[in-house]
Design a protein around this motif. Structure first.
Motif, PDB file in Angstrom:
ATOM      1  N   GLU A 125       4.836   3.361 -15.733  1.00 15.49           N
ATOM      2  CA  GLU A 125       3.590   2.793 -16.249  1.00 15.49           C
ATOM      3  C   GLU A 125       2.911   1.855 -15.260  1.00 15.49           C
ATOM      4  OE1 GLU A 125       4.946   2.847 -20.985  1.00 15.49           O
ATOM      5  OE2 GLU A 125       5.001   0.967 -19.835  1.00 15.49           O
ATOM      6  N   LEU A 126       3.622   1.461 -14.197  1.00 12.31           N
ATOM      7  CA  LEU A 126       3.030   0.544 -13.227  1.00 12.31           C
ATOM      8  C   LEU A 126       1.965   1.250 -12.385  1.00 12.31           C
ATOM      9  CD1 LEU A 126       6.208  -1.329 -11.909  1.00 12.31           C
ATOM     10  CD2 LEU A 126       4.544  -2.122 -13.603  1.00 12.31           C
ATOM     11  N   THR A 127       0.932   0.524 -12.050  1.00 14.45           N
ATOM     12  CA  THR A 127      -0.113   1.061 -11.177  1.00 14.45           C
ATOM     13  C   THR A 127       0.407   1.126  -9.748  1.00 14.45           C
ATOM     14  OG1 THR A 127      -1.879   0.161 -12.558  1.00 14.45           O
ATOM     15  CG2 THR A 127      -2.436   0.666 -10.256  1.00 14.45           C
ATOM     16  N   VAL A 128       0.292   2.285  -9.139  1.00 17.31           N
ATOM     17  CA  VAL A 128       0.718   2.466  -7.745  1.00 17.31           C
ATOM     18  C   VAL A 128      -0.491   2.243  -6.851  1.00 17.31           C
ATOM     19  CG1 VAL A 128       1.710   4.046  -6.055  1.00 17.31           C
ATOM     20  CG2 VAL A 128       2.491   4.111  -8.439  1.00 17.31           C
ATOM     21  N   ALA A 129      -0.364   1.298  -5.929  1.00 21.16           N
ATOM     22  CA  ALA A 129      -1.464   0.954  -5.024  1.00 21.16           C
ATOM     23  C   ALA A 129      -0.891   0.283  -3.785  1.00 21.16           C
ATOM     24  CB  ALA A 129      -2.452   0.013  -5.717  1.00 21.16           C
ATOM     25  N   PRO A 130      -1.579   0.400  -2.649  1.00 24.59           N
ATOM     26  CA  PRO A 130      -1.120  -0.316  -1.457  1.00 24.59           C
ATOM     27  C   PRO A 130      -1.125  -1.821  -1.721  1.00 24.59           C
ATOM     28  CG  PRO A 130      -2.804   1.309  -0.895  1.00 24.59           C
ATOM     29  CD  PRO A 130      -2.802   1.193  -2.386  1.00 24.59           C
ATOM     30  N   ASP A 131      -0.212  -2.536  -1.098  1.00 28.76           N
ATOM     31  CA  ASP A 131      -0.201  -3.991  -1.226  1.00 28.76           C
ATOM     32  C   ASP A 131      -1.505  -4.573  -0.715  1.00 28.76           C
ATOM     33  OD1 ASP A 131       2.346  -3.749  -2.176  1.00 28.76           O
ATOM     34  OD2 ASP A 131       3.319  -4.831  -0.538  1.00 28.76           O
ATOM     35  N   GLY A 132      -1.931  -5.640  -1.351  1.00 22.16           N
ATOM     36  CA  GLY A 132      -3.125  -6.336  -0.895  1.00 22.16           C
ATOM     37  C   GLY A 132      -2.824  -7.240   0.283  1.00 22.16           C
ATOM     38  N   SER A 133      -3.822  -7.981   0.687  1.00 21.66           N
ATOM     39  CA  SER A 133      -3.704  -8.860   1.844  1.00 21.66           C
ATOM     40  C   SER A 133      -2.881 -10.101   1.512  1.00 21.66           C
ATOM     41  CB  SER A 133      -5.099  -9.283   2.306  1.00 21.66           C
ATOM     42  OG  SER A 133      -5.013 -10.284   3.299  1.00 21.66           O
ATOM     43  N   GLN A 134      -2.225 -10.628   2.540  1.00 19.81           N
ATOM     44  CA  GLN A 134      -1.513 -11.894   2.420  1.00 19.81           C
ATOM     45  C   GLN A 134      -2.455 -13.077   2.642  1.00 19.81           C
ATOM     46  OE1 GLN A 134       1.556 -11.814   1.483  1.00 19.81           O
ATOM     47  NE2 GLN A 134       2.609 -13.666   2.099  1.00 19.81           N
ATOM     48  N   ASP A 135      -3.700 -12.793   3.028  1.00 24.23           N
ATOM     49  CA  ASP A 135      -4.667 -13.860   3.320  1.00 24.23           C
ATOM     50  C   ASP A 135      -4.799 -14.806   2.134  1.00 24.23           C
ATOM     51  OD1 ASP A 135      -5.067 -12.639   5.723  1.00 24.23           O
ATOM     52  OD2 ASP A 135      -7.052 -11.832   5.235  1.00 24.23           O
ATOM     53  N   LEU A 162       7.185 -14.854  -4.741  1.00 27.67           N
ATOM     54  CA  LEU A 162       5.825 -15.340  -4.955  1.00 27.67           C
ATOM     55  C   LEU A 162       4.836 -14.628  -4.038  1.00 27.67           C
ATOM     56  CD1 LEU A 162       6.603 -19.171  -5.256  1.00 27.67           C
ATOM     57  CD2 LEU A 162       6.639 -17.399  -7.036  1.00 27.67           C
ATOM     58  N   ALA A 163       5.191 -14.465  -2.770  1.00 23.52           N
ATOM     59  CA  ALA A 163       4.288 -13.788  -1.832  1.00 23.52           C
ATOM     60  C   ALA A 163       4.098 -12.324  -2.202  1.00 23.52           C
ATOM     61  CB  ALA A 163       4.810 -13.914  -0.403  1.00 23.52           C
ATOM     62  N   ALA A 164       5.179 -11.677  -2.684  1.00 19.85           N
ATOM     63  CA  ALA A 164       5.062 -10.281  -3.108  1.00 19.85           C
ATOM     64  C   ALA A 164       4.152 -10.169  -4.329  1.00 19.85           C
ATOM     65  CB  ALA A 164       6.444  -9.710  -3.412  1.00 19.85           C
ATOM     66  N   ALA A 165       4.241 -11.140  -5.226  1.00 23.48           N
ATOM     67  CA  ALA A 165       3.345 -11.146  -6.383  1.00 23.48           C
ATOM     68  C   ALA A 165       1.898 -11.332  -5.935  1.00 23.48           C
ATOM     69  CB  ALA A 165       3.752 -12.257  -7.352  1.00 23.48           C
ATOM     70  N   TRP A 166       1.687 -12.216  -4.966  1.00 28.98           N
ATOM     71  CA  TRP A 166       0.337 -12.453  -4.442  1.00 28.98           C
ATOM     72  C   TRP A 166      -0.278 -11.157  -3.933  1.00 28.98           C
ATOM     73  CZ3 TRP A 166      -2.933 -16.670  -4.056  1.00 28.98           C
ATOM     74  CH2 TRP A 166      -3.994 -16.562  -3.154  1.00 28.98           C
ATOM     75  N   ARG A 167       0.524 -10.373  -3.208  1.00 27.87           N
ATOM     76  CA  ARG A 167       0.023  -9.134  -2.599  1.00 27.87           C
ATOM     77  C   ARG A 167      -0.227  -8.032  -3.625  1.00 27.87           C
ATOM     78  NH1 ARG A 167       4.371 -10.419   1.107  1.00 27.87           N
ATOM     79  NH2 ARG A 167       5.677  -8.815   0.111  1.00 27.87           N
ATOM     80  N   THR A 168       0.346  -8.195  -4.826  1.00 35.29           N
ATOM     81  CA  THR A 168       0.264  -7.108  -5.801  1.00 35.29           C
ATOM     82  C   THR A 168      -0.428  -7.505  -7.102  1.00 35.29           C
ATOM     83  OG1 THR A 168       2.515  -7.617  -6.603  1.00 35.29           O
ATOM     84  CG2 THR A 168       2.314  -5.985  -4.837  1.00 35.29           C
ATOM     85  N   GLY A 169      -1.252  -8.553  -7.026  1.00 38.87           N
ATOM     86  CA  GLY A 169      -2.057  -8.897  -8.191  1.00 38.87           C
ATOM     87  C   GLY A 169      -2.271 -10.369  -8.439  1.00 38.87           C
TER      88      GLY A 169
END
Length: 208
Positions: A43-53, A120-127
């Motif tokens: 059920e999770l949305t598959v998408a490339p990780d976002g930026s770490q900026d 925390l950083a992984a969460a940042w990149r994924t939403g």
């Protein structure tokens, strides 16, 4: 459970955990079983990780006050430890902690870190980059999801902000549980997964 609903119930659950200082558990609460984790992963949305900026750990305030002079770290140390004794400031003065990541046992709280299963950083990149600071604080202190666990400090530092495609617990026997925890957290907080991460989680769940 959707993220907004999770935010509404988190505070109550945290208070309940904080009020049970004598309970020790090898695993965090509410880990989905293997079948549920497989369903949630799908059920999770598959998408490339976002930026770490823009990422900064200070945007995820922790460890928050949980009442009775205890913060989140201290609550988890009491929850996950055995025979934990604390001072009037709630800091652990004795006890033992088994780290399931590497099958090591420690008798000094200073040798134990509280790991954010989904960093925390992984969460940042994924939403989480789009969340408010208040939402990120609740995520960083979530005592209701399988998100916080007491583990060997050096192992936690080795993990850093890596996702399962790049890091897994040294103890292969814990991979099934780790994948179930990871998926449970991402599903609750509606975070995305990338293709390599989903493949790694699928493989780990195959060990269950």
């Amino acid at each position: 459970m959707h993220r907004r609903t999770a935010l509404a119930t988190l505070g109550i659950s945290a208070l309940l955990v904080a009020g049970l200082p004598g309970i020790a558990s090898a695993d965090p609460p509410n880990i989905p079983d293997a079948g549920t984790a497989q369903t949630q992963l799908g059920e999770l949305t598959v998408a490339p990780d976002g930026s770490q900026d823009g990422y900064d750990r200070e945007k995820f305030p922790h460890w928050s006050d949980q009442g009775d002079s205890c913060n989140t770290r201290e609550v988890v140390l009491k929850r996950d430890g055995t025979g934990v004794e604390t001072g009037t400031d709630c800091a652990a003065t004795s006890g033992s902690w088994f780290s399931p990541y590497d099958d090591a046992t420690w008798t000094a709280a200073s040798d134990v870190d509280i790991d954010h299963v989904v960093p925390l950083a992984a969460a940042w990149r994924t939403g989480a980059a789009s969340w408010t600071d208040a939402e990120r604080e609740q995520y960083a202190n979530d005592l209701d999801a399988p998100q916080l666990i007491a583990v060997t400090d050096n192992v936690n530092q080795e993990k850093g902000d890596k996702s399962p495609e790049d890091w897994k617990p040294p103890s292969t026997g814990y991979w099934c549980t780790y994948a179930r925890m990871w998926v449970g957290v991402k599903h609750k907080w509606e975070l995305t997964v990338n293709d390599a991460e989903k493949t790694a989680l699928t493989d780990m769940l195959g060990r269950c």
